[in-house]
Design a protein around this motif. Structure first.
Motif, mmCIF file in Angstrom:
data_model
loop_
_atom_site.group_PDB
_atom_site.id
_atom_site.type_symbol
_atom_site.label_atom_id
_atom_site.label_comp_id
_atom_site.label_asym_id
_atom_site.label_seq_id
_atom_site.Cartn_x
_atom_site.Cartn_y
_atom_site.Cartn_z
ATOM 1 N N GLY A 161 0.859 -1.179 0.000
ATOM 2 C CA GLY A 161 0.000 0.000 0.000
ATOM 3 C C GLY A 161 0.893 1.226 0.000
ATOM 4 O O GLY A 161 2.093 1.121 0.238
ATOM 5 N N VAL A 162 0.330 2.371 -0.318
ATOM 6 C CA VAL A 162 1.087 3.609 -0.267
ATOM 7 C C VAL A 162 0.276 4.666 0.466
ATOM 8 O O VAL A 162 -0.955 4.624 0.483
ATOM 9 N N ARG A 163 0.975 5.604 1.068
ATOM 10 C CA ARG A 163 0.345 6.782 1.661
ATOM 11 C C ARG A 163 0.712 7.971 0.785
ATOM 12 O O ARG A 163 1.839 8.044 0.298
ATOM 13 N N TYR A 164 -0.232 8.881 0.599
ATOM 14 C CA TYR A 164 0.104 10.013 -0.249
ATOM 15 C C TYR A 164 -0.774 11.220 0.049
ATOM 16 O O TYR A 164 -1.888 11.094 0.552
ATOM 17 N N ALA A 165 -0.215 12.381 -0.249
ATOM 18 C CA ALA A 165 -0.966 13.632 -0.226
ATOM 19 C C ALA A 165 -1.131 14.036 -1.680
ATOM 20 O O ALA A 165 -0.137 14.246 -2.382
ATOM 21 N N PRO A 166 -2.372 14.118 -2.178
ATOM 22 C CA PRO A 166 -2.591 14.374 -3.601
ATOM 23 C C PRO A 166 -2.373 15.830 -3.988
ATOM 24 O O PRO A 166 -2.205 16.703 -3.133
ATOM 25 N N CYS A 167 -2.353 16.063 -5.280
ATOM 26 C CA CYS A 167 -2.327 17.427 -5.799
ATOM 27 C C CYS A 167 -3.315 17.496 -6.966
ATOM 28 O O CYS A 167 -3.738 16.461 -7.490
ATOM 29 N N ASP A 168 -3.657 18.685 -7.379
ATOM 30 C CA ASP A 168 -4.674 18.864 -8.416
ATOM 31 C C ASP A 168 -4.111 18.943 -9.826
ATOM 32 O O ASP A 168 -4.870 18.981 -10.793
ATOM 33 N N LYS A 169 -2.791 18.979 -9.960
ATOM 34 C CA LYS A 169 -2.199 19.144 -11.285
ATOM 35 C C LYS A 169 -1.703 17.815 -11.838
ATOM 36 O O LYS A 169 -1.447 16.866 -11.080
ATOM 37 N N PRO A 170 -1.523 17.708 -13.141
ATOM 38 C CA PRO A 170 -0.963 16.490 -13.731
ATOM 39 C C PRO A 170 0.486 16.283 -13.266
ATOM 40 O O PRO A 170 1.207 17.243 -13.004
ATOM 41 N N ILE A 171 0.886 15.032 -13.196
ATOM 42 C CA ILE A 171 2.245 14.692 -12.776
ATOM 43 C C ILE A 171 3.117 14.493 -14.011
ATOM 44 O O ILE A 171 2.836 13.647 -14.858
ATOM 45 N N VAL A 172 4.178 15.278 -14.109
ATOM 46 C CA VAL A 172 5.141 15.135 -15.195
ATOM 47 C C VAL A 172 6.554 15.010 -14.632
ATOM 48 O O VAL A 172 7.262 14.035 -14.883
ATOM 49 N N LYS A 173 6.964 15.994 -13.846
ATOM 50 C CA LYS A 173 8.308 15.987 -13.275
ATOM 51 C C LYS A 173 8.267 15.326 -11.902
ATOM 52 O O LYS A 173 7.467 15.711 -11.041
ATOM 53 N N VAL A 174 9.135 14.335 -11.691
ATOM 54 C CA VAL A 174 9.065 13.505 -10.481
ATOM 55 C C VAL A 174 10.438 13.406 -9.818
ATOM 56 O O VAL A 174 11.449 13.164 -10.488
ATOM 57 N N GLY A 175 10.459 13.568 -8.513
ATOM 58 C CA GLY A 175 11.658 13.325 -7.729
ATOM 59 C C GLY A 175 11.504 12.017 -6.974
ATOM 60 O O GLY A 175 10.386 11.626 -6.615
ATOM 61 N N ALA A 188 12.933 18.504 -4.059
ATOM 62 C CA ALA A 188 12.010 18.232 -5.159
ATOM 63 C C ALA A 188 11.159 19.462 -5.466
ATOM 64 O O ALA A 188 10.937 19.806 -6.628
ATOM 65 N N LEU A 189 10.706 20.128 -4.422
ATOM 66 C CA LEU A 189 9.921 21.354 -4.604
ATOM 67 C C LEU A 189 10.743 22.435 -5.298
ATOM 68 O O LEU A 189 10.275 23.106 -6.223
#
Length: 259
Positions: A161-175, A188-189
């Motif tokens: 399983g994973v825990r996550y805090a979502p965001c409203d924008k599409p994911i392109v750049k990932v750290g 990353a920010l």
């Protein structure tokens, strides 16, 4: 056949000792440097289960990521049968099994933990996340919605399983930061990442990431680091074809989720 010292030297050539953090404990930590190896077992951790597996397979040495002794989470002060760490070390000594650990030096090296994690998630244009070499950053071949990205991370890393805090924008750049790299979320920010994948994330880390508009994913310590074991196994097998080198089949994610 290679000696334990020669195996250590080869692994240091892959992941130089100088790359390890000052507090870390890496290299040949248990065993006779002059002993000749015939069978090697690779695992993320040197647990009792992994040691028992090595004994059953007739292995001469275990190669681990996490140090088996004198590390921050398990400093050795005694070698007693009535302690968990003491029993483990006494078992290794009784069966003459060596242990070589490549930890933070394997995290930062090219082709190590973080490169393997980034490649597993399909990132392209992979580069360093921080000046000290911890973490990687790259881009997805195409944009993904946050929930689809999180699902992909879980399936790819075979996490329970994973825990996550979502965001409203599409994911392109990932750290990415294999293991306990939550402190690198700020890197990353700063690099403009839409998401950061790591482990051992705290409540306020999730809160800070959400406030900043970045999807923060805690995919677990074991799932984000364990893929490197296959790479270590392959490198050893190619360099020392006369050895039998296997990845542990007994070691697995210990954290379960009840939802």
């Amino acid at each position: 056949m290679a000696t334990l010292l020669e195996l250590e030297a080869f692994l240091y050539n892959f992941a130089p000792k100088e790359g390890a953090m000052t507090w870390d404990n890496v290299g040949l930590l248990v065993g006779n440097p002059a002993k000749t190896a015939t069978k090697v077992l690779v695992a993320l951790d040197g647990t009792h289960g992994v040691v028992d597996e090595a004994i059953a397979l007739g292995c001469d040495v275990i190669v681990t990521h996490h140090p088996i002794i004198n590390c921050k989470w398990a400093p050795v002060q005694t070698l007693r049968e009535d302690t968990v760490q003491g029993r483990l070390l006494r078992k290794l000594i009784a069966h003459d099994i060596g242990v070589i650990s490549m930890h933070t030096n394997l995290d930062v090296t090219d082709g190590g933990v973080n490169d393997v994690l980034a490649q597993a998630l399909g990132l392209e244009g992979i580069g360093a996340l921080s000046e000290e070499g911890l973490g990687r950053v790259g881009t997805l071949p195409q944009a993904m919605e946050a929930k689809a990205f999180v699902a992909m991370v879980k399936e790819t890393l075979q996490a329970n399983g994973v825990r996550y805090a979502p965001c409203d924008k599409p994911i392109v750049k990932v750290g990415v930061g294999g293991g306990a790299c939550r402190d690198y979320a700020k890197h990353a920010l700063a690099l403009g990442c839409d998401a950061f994948v790591t482990a051992d994330v705290g409540y306020h880390d999730f809160q800070d990431a959400q406030n900043a508009g970045m999807c923060l994913v805690d995919a677990g310590h074991f799932p984000t680091e364990n893929p490197v074991c296959q790479v270590v196994q392959q490198r050893l097998q190619v360099q020392f074809p006369e050895l039998q080198v296997a990845v542990s089949q007994s070691h697995h994610e210990l954290i379960q989720y009840y939802i």
